[in-house]
Design an enzyme around this catalytic site. Sequence first.
Site, PDB file in Angstrom:
ATOM      1  N   PHE A 183     -16.548 -12.267  20.238  1.00  0.00           N
ATOM      2  CA  PHE A 183     -15.726 -13.153  19.418  1.00  0.00           C
ATOM      3  C   PHE A 183     -16.543 -13.571  18.192  1.00  0.00           C
ATOM      4  CE2 PHE A 183     -14.065 -17.435  18.408  1.00  0.00           C
ATOM      5  CZ  PHE A 183     -12.719 -17.138  18.257  1.00  0.00           C
ATOM      6  N   ALA A 185     -17.490 -16.108  16.530  1.00  0.00           N
ATOM      7  CA  ALA A 185     -18.434 -17.228  16.524  1.00  0.00           C
ATOM      8  C   ALA A 185     -19.552 -17.087  17.548  1.00  0.00           C
ATOM      9  CB  ALA A 185     -17.684 -18.530  16.767  1.00  0.00           C
ATOM     10  N   LYS A 186     -19.557 -16.013  18.334  1.00  0.00           N
ATOM     11  CA  LYS A 186     -20.636 -15.805  19.297  1.00  0.00           C
ATOM     12  C   LYS A 186     -21.925 -15.436  18.561  1.00  0.00           C
ATOM     13  CE  LYS A 186     -17.787 -16.307  22.787  1.00  0.00           C
ATOM     14  NZ  LYS A 186     -17.730 -17.599  23.484  1.00  0.00           N
ATOM     15  N   PRO A 187     -23.066 -15.577  19.231  1.00  0.00           N
ATOM     16  CA  PRO A 187     -24.324 -15.194  18.577  1.00  0.00           C
ATOM     17  C   PRO A 187     -24.302 -13.766  18.039  1.00  0.00           C
ATOM     18  CG  PRO A 187     -24.800 -16.482  20.533  1.00  0.00           C
ATOM     19  CD  PRO A 187     -23.315 -16.246  20.530  1.00  0.00           C
TER      20      PRO A 187
END
Length: 364
Positions: A183, A185-187
């Site tokens: 996704f 916004a994940k790292p």
Amino acid sequence: MNIDFANLTKAYQVREEEYLAATKDVMSSARYILGKETEELESSLARFTGSKYALGVSSGTDALLLAMMALGIRGGDEIITTPFTFIATAETIACLGAKPVFVDIDEATFNIDASLIENAITEKTKAIMPVSLYGQMADMDQINTIAAKHNLAVIEDAAQSFGALYKGKRSCSLSTIGCTSFFPAKPLGCFGDGGAVFTNDSELHEKMKAMRVHGQVKRYTHKYIGMGGRLDNLQSAILNVKLRYYEEDISRRKQVANHYSDLLADVVQTPQVIEDRSSVWAQYTVRVQKRDRVQAKLKESGIPTAVHYPIPMHLQECFNYLGYKKGDFPVSENCADEVMSLPMNPYLTIEEIEYITTNLKELV
């Protein structure tokens, strides 16, 4: 000053030319579903984690579903997991007709308290699903020992911890099947939905490979009931670029987290990383009293915050049928009332971090 919480715009801008080149190659060749970009990504993901096999899938949620389907989870089965997580963890269990069985969390790490798992095992238990929350893994050795003793599978929900270490080994490589999310916004995030599953079991790998394409083993020949769960080549091309810089991004996130902790150590309860583990800092989450007031005041100063997560799973209306009640998991409930995530991304400057912490200190 106005702070960007995840700064996805900056993440694009710093490597814009590489993203455009990678995606142009996909579009000009019309290789949109599976293909060389996805194959390259899967090889790189497996190598990065130390897993034998990796498969790109359409989302982190579908990764969890695919893992359970491959393990034969069905109606009436029970899976032990945490109530303090994003809904996808328990939701996917319920979608297959299985029963989420919750145990409380460890207050220091926000992850499932492994010491409580064994008491929740019944003859219907088929798997344990620990969540590596906020970027740090749960106690995988203890969980795997319990699972082996009771002949259970372990599915790591590593949607927030891709790249984290546990005793020198990467998240997604220490369980029967590891699942992660890409996704945005994940790292390690793509430019849409995406995810991956990991395993060291060749039979599970081949089964999941078929099941992500409707159980198909060759064209129009279907061995399993499956799903449409493929990762598209555009997202794979983007992730191939991002993965080349991912260690650098993890290092920057750690620097941000360390600076936060140095400035906030005597102000609020800061995140704890266990000595034999590392975090990729999907979130930097503190605990505060009168959270709504604190959030509102920070917002007035241009500082966004988030709550991950305000309502534990056992108190969500959709899980009323499980029969849990308030007070059943007090640590999860207390944390849900107090956690607050501060802006976290590799591009936060020292000035921004000091601005955030100064404002927080004045409120707390």
